[in-house]
Write a protein that holds these residues in place. Sequence first.
Motif, PDB file in Angstrom:
ATOM      1  N   THR A 181      -7.056 -82.062  15.351  1.00 39.91           N
ATOM      2  CA  THR A 181      -6.058 -82.733  14.523  1.00 39.91           C
ATOM      3  C   THR A 181      -5.879 -82.056  13.160  1.00 39.91           C
ATOM      4  O   THR A 181      -4.896 -82.324  12.475  1.00 39.91           O
ATOM      5  CB  THR A 181      -6.443 -84.210  14.317  1.00 39.91           C
ATOM      6  N   LEU A 184      -2.527 -80.308  13.407  1.00 38.94           N
ATOM      7  CA  LEU A 184      -1.486 -81.126  14.014  1.00 38.94           C
ATOM      8  C   LEU A 184      -0.091 -80.587  13.714  1.00 38.94           C
ATOM      9  O   LEU A 184       0.800 -80.654  14.569  1.00 38.94           O
ATOM     10  CB  LEU A 184      -1.617 -82.570  13.516  1.00 38.94           C
ATOM     11  N   TRP A 216      -3.571 -87.065  20.467  1.00 37.37           N
ATOM     12  CA  TRP A 216      -2.974 -86.785  19.156  1.00 37.37           C
ATOM     13  C   TRP A 216      -2.142 -85.509  19.181  1.00 37.37           C
ATOM     14  O   TRP A 216      -1.070 -85.446  18.576  1.00 37.37           O
ATOM     15  CB  TRP A 216      -4.060 -86.671  18.078  1.00 37.37           C
TER      16      TRP A 216
END
Length: 354
Positions: A181, A184, A216
């Motif tokens: 993440t 991201l 995610w």
Amino acid sequence: MITEAEIRQVPKVLLHDHLDGGLRPETVVELADATGYTSLPTTDPDKLATWFRGGAHTGSLVRYLETFSHTVGVMQTADALARVARECAEDLAADGIVYAEVRFAPELHVEQGLSLDEVVEAVLDGFRAGSVGTGLHMRALLTAMRHQARSLEIAELAVRWREAGVAGFDIAGAEAGNPPTRHLDAFQYMQRANGHFTIHAGEAFGLPSIWEALQWCNADRLGHGLRVVDDITVDPDGKATLGNLAGFVRDVRVPLEMCPSSNVHTGAAPSLDRHPIGLLRDLRFRVTVNTDNRLMSGVTLASEFATLVETFGYGWSDIRWLTINAMKSAFLPFDERLRLINDVIKPGFASLIP
């Protein structure tokens, strides 16, 4: 017993192979001499090959990655990159591979002034030169290092070169402390550009890494992914119960880029006979078989399959199933995947399977 030589003759597909982990030892020595790299532990190719394997077989991913300083060290010029890429293609073709996605991190090859675009251009030139007339279809994956902050830049690079032979994007490096993440923005950029990407996850770190990569970051594939087995319970009678994450991975057919020998060498799996690939194949996860780093692990794709034959008793139907899994999971247009499956892979196995 199916032999490695026989496996080498059938068409195979490779999705997880690192360019800087597959150099020929003699090439490392020659490039070191040509580029003035003086840090090799030995200039004897045979001893160097032994050194790489010994340094990599430590049971530690961090120690395993340390051996790459020498291969990356001699891959800092366009000529060196093109040579390594050409020889990679030649070696894969000789191993009977008909489709390959080989990954490298452009940001690691700019120490002597190459731009990121020049790095990619040199590698793609080498792939083309080495695969001419072989029947091998080579594509590149551009990798960003997860402990650095250039992932968006590398993702943009992957999109810029996708019409020239770049299949997609990846992040790699030590998982612990570097969750996907953190990158991201790069993954969201790839999605907006309708691009493909895989994420190293579930190798040296557990279920949270896999969960973040999928839920995610929306990864198309998982690099390794073997720790999904931590979400599977097997009772004394051999009945397996899948947790929610493992069930999701299987049900939506998330491809797992598994590298059995490498996983043992880095400590991600305790031994070959206890590698999760056996259970995951039995449960019909989208398992694929790969080499990871051919120099460091001392393997080829044919030898990896031969190891599975010896360890799990796999036959030709298992090898074909795993190969078609990989082709289905390639970052290649659907019609091209279908053509390779129907016109190359299935006919190549047809005479071997009743």
